[in-house]
Every structure is written in structure tokens, then in C-alpha cells.
Design a protein around this motif. Structure first.
Motif, PDB file in Angstrom:
ATOM      1  N   ASP A  93       0.808  -1.224   0.000  1.00 56.55           N
ATOM      2  CA  ASP A  93       0.000   0.000   0.000  1.00 56.55           C
ATOM      3  C   ASP A  93       0.839   1.271   0.000  1.00 56.55           C
ATOM      4  O   ASP A  93       0.322   2.370   0.190  1.00 56.55           O
ATOM      5  CB  ASP A  93      -0.946   0.000   1.204  1.00 56.55           C
ATOM      6  N   GLY A  94       2.162   1.133  -0.185  1.00 56.91           N
ATOM      7  CA  GLY A  94       3.021   2.305  -0.285  1.00 56.91           C
ATOM      8  C   GLY A  94       3.491   2.876   1.034  1.00 56.91           C
ATOM      9  O   GLY A  94       4.195   3.885   1.050  1.00 56.91           O
ATOM     10  N   ARG A  95       3.145   2.268   2.140  1.00 55.88           N
ATOM     11  CA  ARG A  95       3.588   2.791   3.440  1.00 55.88           C
ATOM     12  C   ARG A  95       5.099   2.612   3.598  1.00 55.88           C
ATOM     13  O   ARG A  95       5.688   1.693   3.000  1.00 55.88           O
ATOM     14  CB  ARG A  95       2.851   2.083   4.578  1.00 55.88           C
ATOM     15  N   PRO A  96       5.775   3.458   4.386  1.00 60.08           N
ATOM     16  CA  PRO A  96       7.216   3.313   4.603  1.00 60.08           C
ATOM     17  C   PRO A  96       7.522   2.001   5.324  1.00 60.08           C
ATOM     18  O   PRO A  96       6.886   1.667   6.327  1.00 60.08           O
ATOM     19  CB  PRO A  96       7.568   4.519   5.474  1.00 60.08           C
ATOM     20  N   VAL A  97       8.490   1.243   4.793  1.00 59.23           N
ATOM     21  CA  VAL A  97       8.866  -0.033   5.387  1.00 59.23           C
ATOM     22  C   VAL A  97      10.359  -0.049   5.689  1.00 59.23           C
ATOM     23  O   VAL A  97      11.144   0.690   5.075  1.00 59.23           O
ATOM     24  CB  VAL A  97       8.507  -1.217   4.470  1.00 59.23           C
ATOM     25  N   PHE A  98      10.743  -0.904   6.648  1.00 56.70           N
ATOM     26  CA  PHE A  98      12.162  -1.135   6.914  1.00 56.70           C
ATOM     27  C   PHE A  98      12.336  -2.578   7.361  1.00 56.70           C
ATOM     28  O   PHE A  98      11.591  -3.065   8.228  1.00 56.70           O
ATOM     29  CB  PHE A  98      12.705  -0.202   7.996  1.00 56.70           C
ATOM     30  N   ALA A  99      13.308  -3.262   6.751  1.00 58.49           N
ATOM     31  CA  ALA A  99      13.601  -4.653   7.095  1.00 58.49           C
ATOM     32  C   ALA A  99      14.988  -4.738   7.711  1.00 58.49           C
ATOM     33  O   ALA A  99      15.950  -4.156   7.191  1.00 58.49           O
ATOM     34  CB  ALA A  99      13.520  -5.541   5.859  1.00 58.49           C
ATOM     35  N   TRP A 100      15.085  -5.449   8.826  1.00 60.95           N
ATOM     36  CA  TRP A 100      16.372  -5.655   9.513  1.00 60.95           C
ATOM     37  C   TRP A 100      16.533  -7.137   9.798  1.00 60.95           C
ATOM     38  O   TRP A 100      15.590  -7.802  10.256  1.00 60.95           O
ATOM     39  CB  TRP A 100      16.391  -4.872  10.830  1.00 60.95           C
ATOM     40  N   THR A 101      17.716  -7.671   9.504  1.00 57.16           N
ATOM     41  CA  THR A 101      17.976  -9.072   9.793  1.00 57.16           C
ATOM     42  C   THR A 101      19.407  -9.275  10.236  1.00 57.16           C
ATOM     43  O   THR A 101      20.328  -8.613   9.741  1.00 57.16           O
ATOM     44  CB  THR A 101      17.679  -9.959   8.567  1.00 57.16           C
ATOM     45  N   GLY A 102      19.594 -10.187  11.204  1.00 57.30           N
ATOM     46  CA  GLY A 102      20.915 -10.551  11.688  1.00 57.30           C
ATOM     47  C   GLY A 102      20.957 -12.048  11.943  1.00 57.30           C
ATOM     48  O   GLY A 102      20.100 -12.580  12.658  1.00 57.30           O
ATOM     49  N   CYS A 103      21.941 -12.741  11.355  1.00 54.74           N
ATOM     50  CA  CYS A 103      21.922 -14.201  11.446  1.00 54.74           C
ATOM     51  C   CYS A 103      23.242 -14.779  10.935  1.00 54.74           C
ATOM     52  O   CYS A 103      24.209 -14.042  10.704  1.00 54.74           O
ATOM     53  CB  CYS A 103      20.755 -14.761  10.640  1.00 54.74           C
ATOM     54  N   GLU A 104      23.273 -16.091  10.737  1.00 54.65           N
ATOM     55  CA  GLU A 104      24.435 -16.781  10.192  1.00 54.65           C
ATOM     56  C   GLU A 104      24.675 -16.350   8.742  1.00 54.65           C
ATOM     57  O   GLU A 104      23.740 -15.954   8.036  1.00 54.65           O
ATOM     58  CB  GLU A 104      24.208 -18.301  10.290  1.00 54.65           C
ATOM     59  N   HIS A 105      25.922 -16.438   8.293  1.00 53.72           N
ATOM     60  CA  HIS A 105      26.340 -15.870   7.016  1.00 53.72           C
ATOM     61  C   HIS A 105      25.548 -16.395   5.823  1.00 53.72           C
ATOM     62  O   HIS A 105      25.129 -15.618   4.953  1.00 53.72           O
ATOM     63  CB  HIS A 105      27.831 -16.145   6.819  1.00 53.72           C
ATOM     64  N   ALA A 106      25.326 -17.691   5.739  1.00 55.18           N
ATOM     65  CA  ALA A 106      24.605 -18.245   4.591  1.00 55.18           C
ATOM     66  C   ALA A 106      23.161 -17.742   4.555  1.00 55.18           C
ATOM     67  O   ALA A 106      22.649 -17.365   3.491  1.00 55.18           O
ATOM     68  CB  ALA A 106      24.639 -19.774   4.636  1.00 55.18           C
ATOM     69  N   ALA A 107      22.503 -17.724   5.713  1.00 52.73           N
ATOM     70  CA  ALA A 107      21.136 -17.212   5.771  1.00 52.73           C
ATOM     71  C   ALA A 107      21.106 -15.721   5.457  1.00 52.73           C
ATOM     72  O   ALA A 107      20.199 -15.233   4.768  1.00 52.73           O
ATOM     73  CB  ALA A 107      20.535 -17.470   7.155  1.00 52.73           C
ATOM     74  N   PHE A 108      22.099 -14.992   5.952  1.00 50.88           N
ATOM     75  CA  PHE A 108      22.197 -13.561   5.663  1.00 50.88           C
ATOM     76  C   PHE A 108      22.245 -13.294   4.162  1.00 50.88           C
ATOM     77  O   PHE A 108      21.519 -12.435   3.642  1.00 50.88           O
ATOM     78  CB  PHE A 108      23.445 -12.987   6.349  1.00 50.88           C
ATOM     79  N   ARG A 109      23.083 -14.040   3.451  1.00 48.40           N
ATOM     80  CA  ARG A 109      23.220 -13.815   2.011  1.00 48.40           C
ATOM     81  C   ARG A 109      21.913 -14.093   1.282  1.00 48.40           C
ATOM     82  O   ARG A 109      21.521 -13.361   0.373  1.00 48.40           O
ATOM     83  CB  ARG A 109      24.353 -14.684   1.448  1.00 48.40           C
ATOM     84  N   SER A 110      21.238 -15.147   1.684  1.00 45.80           N
ATOM     85  CA  SER A 110      19.974 -15.498   1.034  1.00 45.80           C
ATOM     86  C   SER A 110      18.894 -14.456   1.313  1.00 45.80           C
ATOM     87  O   SER A 110      18.175 -14.025   0.401  1.00 45.80           O
ATOM     88  CB  SER A 110      19.514 -16.876   1.521  1.00 45.80           C
ATOM     89  N   ILE A 111      18.802 -14.010   2.578  1.00 48.49           N
ATOM     90  CA  ILE A 111      17.775 -13.030   2.939  1.00 48.49           C
ATOM     91  C   ILE A 111      18.077 -11.680   2.299  1.00 48.49           C
ATOM     92  O   ILE A 111      17.178 -11.004   1.790  1.00 48.49           O
ATOM     93  CB  ILE A 111      17.659 -12.915   4.468  1.00 48.49           C
TER      94      ILE A 111
END
Length: 367
Positions: free
Chosen positions: A313-331
Motif C-alpha cells: 500500500d506504499g507505506r514506509p517499510v524497513f527490514a532488519w535481519t541478523g543471522c548466520e552468514h549463509a542465511a544472511f546472504r539469502s535473505i
């Protein structure tokens, strides 16, 4: 008449056979973290905490750094030196800064801290409260700090000083402290205290977990920082990570305003590792339990992130993730390529890397 604020500056000439390609690599890297402008053989990098200037000349790269205070300048010098030496590793160039922040001086972003309290948060998470002086700057500017663990209890530690190239100069001794990155779970500037939550990993190469498990009142540890970026302003947040990111997620949630929505996905070992998370924001929280699977061996977190319906719907979004390296690259790839989030709309961090230890876990990682 009030005095004008002082700007801290330094400069260096670095001999290189091909300075322009090195300058271009530096600019390409720092575009991930700040504003970069290029004008022929000159460029400018605004990192948010300070400014760097680059000029590719015949046989050398002229670099300059400036910051609003000694800490900001030190960060610019450190960042430039670390990446310049990486991108020109075959030439092994020498960097000697002239100006503010003399070699041999104490690191302006260093504090010596002491243990004042400990508590068990969950069976595998232990909280250590550290006390120190002048902690105001650690309340903003990033969630993370580096902790420096002395090798031996009761032996006065020898802390690093400022090197000629702007990087920390470490003592040439077997007692050189071990260094690991952690999140400030909470900070009380008035009391001069911070809380650090440690995951109690097993293994010989786990100095942080060992320190937390054995911590006694009065034990000394060094601290540098802060760093690691911060959360953008939005109406809708996606927060995802494993137990190493849980302290950061908990702190972020506590700081979100009422009216915001936070979709939270957290991978932990089992149900006993769940924590009560508080937030004024509206929460959609799911715990992802490995139930016997070793950390870093499942795709639970990646699949959970992909299953989240992003706002349309166009609202402001922000995504944050912290994890193991392989999962980080995929996310990170998913957030950038599938969700098409801009640099200002997400921050992805590799907190650790299966089979590696310390800062080697974060090599070749861009946020």
C-alpha cells in the motif's frame, strides 16, 4: 562571540602503482553505506559520521579525512585504511596519517569497563552488566560494540592504541585481548552502565561465552564503538534473526513507537530460549525452534522471511535481519532483488559464520 565548532582533519599520501582503480573500488564499496560523488580523478565519500576525500595522482592516492570530533575522525581514518589495504593488498602500501589523532595516542572510541552484575536470561543466554565512564556516545550511532577480553584474569591488560595508519595498534604479546562483536542490549548513561547478552556457545574459540559464563564482579573488559548501523524510520518493520540477533531485536522493539507494526521472526534452539519481548508497536511475533538441529544448518529463518507478506500500500517499510552468514546472504538477496528494497529500506548483518570464529565470520560481508 561563541567559538565555531572545531573540525578534526587528517591527510595522507599513499604510494600506489594504479591509484585510480583503487579509488574506484573504495567508492563502489562505500556507496553501500553513504553518499559518494566522483569527479574525474577526485571523489568524496560522506559516511554520515565523517567525510573522506580521494584524489588519484600519478603514483599515489591522496586521501583526506574529517570529522566533527576525534571519534568521528578516527572512524573515517579507520574505514579508509581497512578497505584501502584490502583493495591494494598486492602492493602492501604504507599509510601514515598527518594531522589530528596522532599515532600512539589512546583510541578515542575505547572505554575500559568492569563487571557489576550478571543474570541468567534463559538457559543459553547470560546477561552481563558493565560499568564505565562517559558512555553518552554509546547511546546512539549504532547498536553494536566490540568487546576486548583479557587473556588472563588479574593481569593488567594492555589495550590497543592509535596506529600510524589509523587502525588500532595491538600489543605484540601473547596477552593480546580477544575481540568479538556484541549488541548493547540496554544502556543507562546516567548510571554509566550497559547490558550485554551473551549466547553461551560451547567451544574453545568462544572467548565471549567463556567470559560471560565465568564473569565475576570487578572483572575488566575493553569496549570500542558504537557501530553497525541503525534502524530507519518506517510504519512497518520486518525484524528477523537467530539467537545472536535477539538482543538487537529486543532493543529495537523497545524503541519502536506506538502505531508502528513489527513483523518479527526469531530462530532459537528450543522453546526454553523464548523471551518476553516488549514494544509499544503492534507485534506479529513467531518463534522458530530448531529442536535439536545445530545452529546454522536449517533454512527455517529464510523460509519464514519469504513467507511474510510485504506491504503493497506504499507505506514506509524497513527490514532488519541478523543471522548466520549463509542465511544472511539469502535473505539480503531476497530483500534487494525480490522485494526491491533500497539501501535506506533495509539493513542485513551476518552476525556469525558456521565453521569460522571472530571477525573472520564477517569477511566479504556488505550490509
Amino acid at each position: 562571540m561563541a567559538e565555531m565548532p572545531r573540525t578534526f582533519t587528517a591527510s595522507a599520501e599513499v604510494r600506489l602503482a594504479s591509484p585510480k582503480p583503487v579509488m574506484e573500488r573504495l567508492c563502489a564499496h562505500f556507496r553501500e553505506f553513504g553518499e559518494v560523488t566522483v569527479d574525474g580523478l577526485c571523489s568524496r565519500i560522506d559516511t554520515g559520521f565523517g567525510v573522506a576525500g580521494l584524489e588519484a595522482c600519478k603514483g599515489c592516492l591522496r586521501i583526506s579525512a574529517e570529522g566533527k570530533d576525534a571519534v568521528a575522525l578516527a572512524y573515517v581514518k579507520l574505514a579508509l585504511a581497512e578497505h584501502l589495504l584490502t583493495f591494494a593488498i598486492d602492493e602492501r602500501p604504507e599509510i601514515v596519517w598527518q594531522g589530528d589523532g596522532a599515532a600512539g595516542s589512546p583510541l578515542p572510541y575505547f572505554r575500559q569497563m568492569r563487571v557489576v552484575r550478571t543474570m541468567q536470561v534463559t538457559p543459553r543466554m547470560r546477561r552481563v552488566t558493565l560499568a564505565g565512564d562517559d558512555l553518552q556516545r554509546f547511546a546512539s550511532g549504532g547498536l553494536h560494540v566490540r568487546l576486548l577480553f583479557p587473556k588472563r584474569r588479574g593481569v593488567p591488560p594492555v589495550w590497543p592504541t592509535t596506529g600510524a595508519d589509523g587502525r588500532p595498534c595491538w600489543p605484540e604479546t601473547a596477552d593480546r585481548p580477544d575481540v568479538r562483536i556484541y549488541t548493547i542490549r540496554a544502556i543507562d548513561v546516567a548510571k554509566g552502565e550497559i547490558d550485554i547478552d551473551f549466547v553461551l556457545h560451547e567451544g574453545e574459540a568462544m572467548p565471549g561465552a567463556r567470559f560471560a559464563a565465568d564473569a565475576r564482579l570487578g572483572d575488566i573488559v575493553g569496549m570500542t564503538g558504537p557501530g553497525g548501523g541503525s534502524i530507519g524510520e518506517a510504519d512497518w518493520y520486518l525484524l528477523a534473526g537467530d539467537e545472536t540477533a535477539l538482543p538487537a531485536i529486543a532493543r529495537i522493539l523497545e524503541e519502536l513507537p506506538a502505531g508502528a507494526k513489527a513483523v518479527v521472526r526469531i530462530e532459537v534452539a528450543d522453546a526454553a530460549e523464548r523471551q518476553d519481548l516488549r514494544s509499544a508497536a503492534k507485534l506479529d511475533l513467531q518463534w522458530l525452534c530448531r529442536d535439536g538441529a545445530p545452529a546454522g544448518t536449517t533454512d527455517r529463518l529464510v523460509r519464514a522471511v519469504r513467507d511474510v507478506a510485504m506491504p503493497s500500500d506504499g507505506r514506509p517499510v524497513f527490514a532488519w535481519t541478523g543471522c548466520e552468514h549463509a542465511a544472511f546472504r539469502s535473505i539480503r538477496k531476497y530483500l534487494r532483488e525480490d522485494c526491491r528494497l533500497s539501501r535506506n529500506e533495509h539493513l542485513a548483518v551476518a552476525y556469525w559464520r558456521r565453521g569460522f570464529s571472530g571477525d573472520t565470520a564477517r569477511k566479504e560481508v556488505s550490509q
